[in-house]
Design a protein around this motif. Structure first.
Motif, short mmCIF file in Angstrom:
data_model
loop_
_atom_site.label_atom_id
_atom_site.label_comp_id
_atom_site.label_asym_id
_atom_site.label_seq_id
_atom_site.Cartn_x
_atom_site.Cartn_y
_atom_site.Cartn_z
N MET A 1 0.85 -1.16 0.00
CA MET A 1 0.00 0.00 0.00
C MET A 1 0.91 1.24 0.00
O MET A 1 1.71 1.41 0.90
CB MET A 1 -0.87 -0.05 1.26
CG MET A 1 -1.91 1.00 1.35
SD MET A 1 -2.95 0.87 2.84
CE MET A 1 -3.52 -0.81 2.78
N PRO A 2 0.79 2.11 -1.01
CA PRO A 2 1.67 3.29 -1.07
C PRO A 2 1.13 4.47 -0.26
O PRO A 2 -0.06 4.62 -0.07
CB PRO A 2 1.70 3.63 -2.56
CG PRO A 2 0.38 3.15 -3.07
CD PRO A 2 0.04 1.94 -2.24
N ALA A 3 2.05 5.28 0.21
CA ALA A 3 1.73 6.51 0.93
C ALA A 3 2.69 7.60 0.46
O ALA A 3 3.82 7.31 0.10
CB ALA A 3 1.87 6.29 2.43
N LEU A 4 2.22 8.83 0.45
CA LEU A 4 3.08 9.95 0.08
C LEU A 4 3.68 10.58 1.33
O LEU A 4 2.97 10.84 2.29
CB LEU A 4 2.28 11.04 -0.64
CG LEU A 4 1.98 10.85 -2.10
CD1 LEU A 4 1.15 12.03 -2.62
CD2 LEU A 4 3.22 10.70 -2.92
N CYS A 5 4.97 10.81 1.29
CA CYS A 5 5.62 11.53 2.38
C CYS A 5 5.17 12.98 2.32
O CYS A 5 5.31 13.63 1.28
CB CYS A 5 7.14 11.44 2.22
SG CYS A 5 8.03 12.47 3.40
N PRO A 6 4.63 13.53 3.40
CA PRO A 6 4.19 14.93 3.39
C PRO A 6 5.34 15.93 3.30
O PRO A 6 5.14 17.09 2.98
CB PRO A 6 3.42 15.09 4.70
CG PRO A 6 3.86 13.97 5.55
CD PRO A 6 4.31 12.87 4.65
N GLU A 7 6.56 15.48 3.56
CA GLU A 7 7.73 16.36 3.52
C GLU A 7 8.27 16.50 2.09
O GLU A 7 8.50 17.60 1.61
CB GLU A 7 8.82 15.82 4.45
CG GLU A 7 10.03 16.71 4.57
CD GLU A 7 9.77 17.98 5.36
OE1 GLU A 7 10.58 18.90 5.23
OE2 GLU A 7 8.78 18.06 6.11
N CYS A 8 8.45 15.36 1.40
CA CYS A 8 9.09 15.41 0.08
C CYS A 8 8.22 14.84 -1.04
O CYS A 8 8.62 14.84 -2.20
CB CYS A 8 10.42 14.67 0.11
SG CYS A 8 10.26 12.87 0.31
N GLU A 9 7.05 14.32 -0.70
CA GLU A 9 6.10 13.73 -1.64
C GLU A 9 6.61 12.48 -2.34
O GLU A 9 6.12 12.09 -3.38
CB GLU A 9 5.60 14.78 -2.64
CG GLU A 9 4.86 15.91 -1.96
CD GLU A 9 4.27 16.91 -2.93
OE1 GLU A 9 4.47 16.79 -4.15
OE2 GLU A 9 3.58 17.81 -2.44
N ASN A 10 7.60 11.83 -1.75
CA ASN A 10 8.09 10.55 -2.24
C ASN A 10 7.09 9.46 -1.84
O ASN A 10 6.49 9.51 -0.77
CB ASN A 10 9.46 10.25 -1.60
CG ASN A 10 10.05 8.95 -2.07
OD1 ASN A 10 10.22 8.74 -3.26
ND2 ASN A 10 10.37 8.08 -1.12
N LEU A 11 6.89 8.46 -2.71
CA LEU A 11 6.03 7.34 -2.35
C LEU A 11 6.77 6.43 -1.37
O LEU A 11 7.90 6.03 -1.61
CB LEU A 11 5.64 6.53 -3.59
CG LEU A 11 4.53 7.09 -4.44
CD1 LEU A 11 4.29 6.19 -5.66
CD2 LEU A 11 3.25 7.24 -3.65
N VAL A 12 6.10 6.12 -0.27
CA VAL A 12 6.62 5.21 0.74
C VAL A 12 5.73 3.97 0.71
O VAL A 12 4.52 4.08 0.87
CB VAL A 12 6.57 5.86 2.14
CG1 VAL A 12 7.08 4.91 3.20
CG2 VAL A 12 7.36 7.16 2.15
#
Length: 65
Positions: free
Chosen positions: A1-12
């Motif tokens: 399940m992907p999530a966006l980092c709120p700091e850099c918008e990288n997919l985690v």
């Protein structure tokens, strides 16, 4: 399940079967500390040393363009 980092918008990438609400993650790109606040839908918030840095919850996957 992907999530966006709120700091850099990288997919985690998060394995929903291996995490629970309240678990902490680290962004591989920028090293930001993230807390999982919801699994359905997946939501994380950026943490600082004292708690939430930004109280705005961010959801992922279906909102990523």
């Amino acid at each position: 399940m992907p999530a966006l980092c709120p700091e850099c918008e990288n997919l985690v990438v998060v394995d929903a079967d291996a995490v629970e609400e309240g678990d902490l993650l680290e962004c591989d790109e920028c090293g930001a500390e993230l807390e999982i606040v919801s699994l359905e839908p997946l939501k994380v918030v950026l943490m600082d040393g004292l708690g939430y840095d930004d109280p705005e919850e961010l959801s992922f996957a279906d909102e990523v363009e």
